[in-house]
Design an enzyme around this catalytic site. Structure first.
Site, PDB file in Angstrom:
ATOM      1  N   LYS A 220       0.836  -1.206   0.000  1.00 45.84           N
ATOM      2  CA  LYS A 220       0.000   0.000   0.000  1.00 45.84           C
ATOM      3  C   LYS A 220       0.870   1.254   0.000  1.00 45.84           C
ATOM      4  CE  LYS A 220      -4.331  -1.957   1.245  1.00 45.84           C
ATOM      5  NZ  LYS A 220      -5.343  -2.249   2.251  1.00 45.84           N
ATOM      6  N   ARG A 253      -3.473 -10.040   4.705  1.00 45.50           N
ATOM      7  CA  ARG A 253      -3.825 -10.114   3.280  1.00 45.50           C
ATOM      8  C   ARG A 253      -2.639  -9.582   2.491  1.00 45.50           C
ATOM      9  NH1 ARG A 253      -6.012  -6.728  -0.449  1.00 45.50           N
ATOM     10  NH2 ARG A 253      -7.457  -7.648  -1.953  1.00 45.50           N
TER      11      ARG A 253
HETATM   12  C1  8Y7 Z   1      -8.019  -4.563   1.678  1.00 39.77           C
HETATM   13  C2  8Y7 Z   1      -9.057  -5.363   1.190  1.00 39.77           C
HETATM   14  C3  8Y7 Z   1      -8.138  -4.259  -0.458  1.00 39.77           C
HETATM   15  C4  8Y7 Z   1      -7.772  -4.566   3.071  1.00 39.77           C
HETATM   16  C5  8Y7 Z   1      -9.554  -6.173   3.276  1.00 39.77           C
HETATM   17  C6  8Y7 Z   1      -5.183  -3.454  -1.961  1.00 39.77           C
HETATM   18  C7  8Y7 Z   1     -10.066  -5.788  -1.050  1.00 39.77           C
HETATM   19  C8  8Y7 Z   1      -6.455  -2.700  -1.950  1.00 39.77           C
HETATM   20  N1  8Y7 Z   1      -7.449  -3.888   0.639  1.00 39.77           N
HETATM   21  N2  8Y7 Z   1      -9.820  -6.172   1.973  1.00 39.77           N
HETATM   22  N3  8Y7 Z   1      -9.112  -5.167  -0.154  1.00 39.77           N
HETATM   23  N4  8Y7 Z   1      -8.567  -5.396   3.830  1.00 39.77           N
HETATM   24  N5  8Y7 Z   1     -10.290  -6.939   4.106  1.00 39.77           N
HETATM   25  O1  8Y7 Z   1      -4.136  -2.783  -1.924  1.00 39.77           O
HETATM   26  O2  8Y7 Z   1      -6.921  -3.881   3.610  1.00 39.77           O
HETATM   27  O3  8Y7 Z   1      -5.140  -4.685  -2.033  1.00 39.77           O
HETATM   28  S1  8Y7 Z   1      -7.900  -3.671  -2.082  1.00 39.77           S
END
Ligand code: 8Y7
Length: 276
Positions: A220, A253
């Site tokens: 990020k 994640r």
């Molecule tokens: C997150 C996410 C994204 C996160 C959860 C990226 C779909 C942006 N970020 N879901 N999703 N938490 N639960 O950089 O921080 O992957 S999208």
């Protein structure tokens, strides 16, 4: 909670959720995997590398991203999910805010709904309730299109806690058992780098909910702003994942599954004073 995710969480070690973006414009996979077979290959690689969960997303939620129609999202996500379900029993999460996608994903055998909008879209609550699937509720200030314009809080942690209290209560009223919920402070979703850094330090304050905490820091902008170069993004993201887990996160994640799994094995080994 689905037995699959519950038994993973029962292992009392941090879990790794590998990211599969099936969007032509994602935060950092930049459309590499918008092709069906490449997507399946990438998932199988992540599973071999030790991913516990795979998160499939067909709507880019990166700052400034445009709205995606439900038809487009379905076209991107469901065929990949169906093929994957035929190939593996692994825990599969679908990153969506769209009730129709939730419904079709549940029918295709997904194991978790990951909704960055915390079931706030019309009908999302009732549809999620009928799927009986676990749901990850994520905090976001604003909407992806504009959320990074001027994130502003009087008290970041209090506001996030108030948000979860409200969403958990609303879920329970809609028939979604508390035991089915996971919470996520939503790094980068309507937050400045300072907010994000403070959140990692204060993750423990979310323990009051007694629910598993998921975090996504991987690649990020807060990480890239600090480490600069692209080559350092991986190491920076792993450092973030380690500190998040130390702060109480149960699921991270990530894009870089292999390296994160190795780093977390060391963390768990040190914690248990026993090689894992
Ligand atoms: C997150 C996410 C994204 C996160 C959860 C990226 C779909 C942006 N970020 N879901 N999703 N938490 N639960 O950089 O921080 O992957 S999208």
């Amino acid at each position: 909670m689905s037995s699959k995710l519950a038994s993973l969480l029962d292992q009392r070690r941090p879990l790794v959720m590998g990211i599969l973006n099936v969007t032509p414009d994602s935060f950092s996979d930049g459309g590499c995997y918008d092709n069906h077979h490449a997507a399946l290959d990438h998932v199988l690689t992540m599973l071999e590398q030790g991913a516990d969960i795979i998160d499939i997303g067909g709507e880019s939620t990166r700052p400034g991203a445009d709205h995606v129609s439900k038809e487009t999202e379905i076209e991107r996500v469901i065929p990949v999910l169906e093929s994957l379900r035929a190939l593996t029993d692994a825990c599969i999460s679908v990153d969506t805010s769209t009730p129709e996608v939730m419904k079709q994903a549940a029918a295709a055998g997904c194991d978790l709904i990951n909704d960055v909008r915390s079931l706030t879209r019309a009908d999302a609550l009732s549809v999620a309730a009928t799927t009986s699937l676990p749901v990850c509720l994520m905090h976001m200030q604003g909407e992806p299109k504009t959320m990074q314009e001027n994130p502003c809080y009087e008290n970041l942690i209090d506001e996030i806690c108030a948000f979860f209290s409200e969403r958990i209560a609303v879920c329970e009223e809609a028939g979604i058992d508390r035991q089915r919920l996971i919470i996520d402070p939503g790094f980068g979703f309507g937050k400045t780098p300072e907010h994000n850094l403070m959140l990692v330090n204060r993750l423990g304050q979310l323990d009051t909910f007694e629910l598993p905490i998921l975090v996504g820091l991987s690649r990020k902008s807060t990480i890239s702003k600090i480490v600069g170069s692209d080559e350092s993004l991986k190491a920076g993201s792993i450092a973030g994942a380690l500190l998040a887990v130390t702060g109480g996160a149960k699921i991270v994640r990530v894009h870089d599954v292999k390296e994160t799994v190795a780093a977390l094995k060391i963390a768990t080994s040190i914690q248990r004073e026993q090689p894992q």
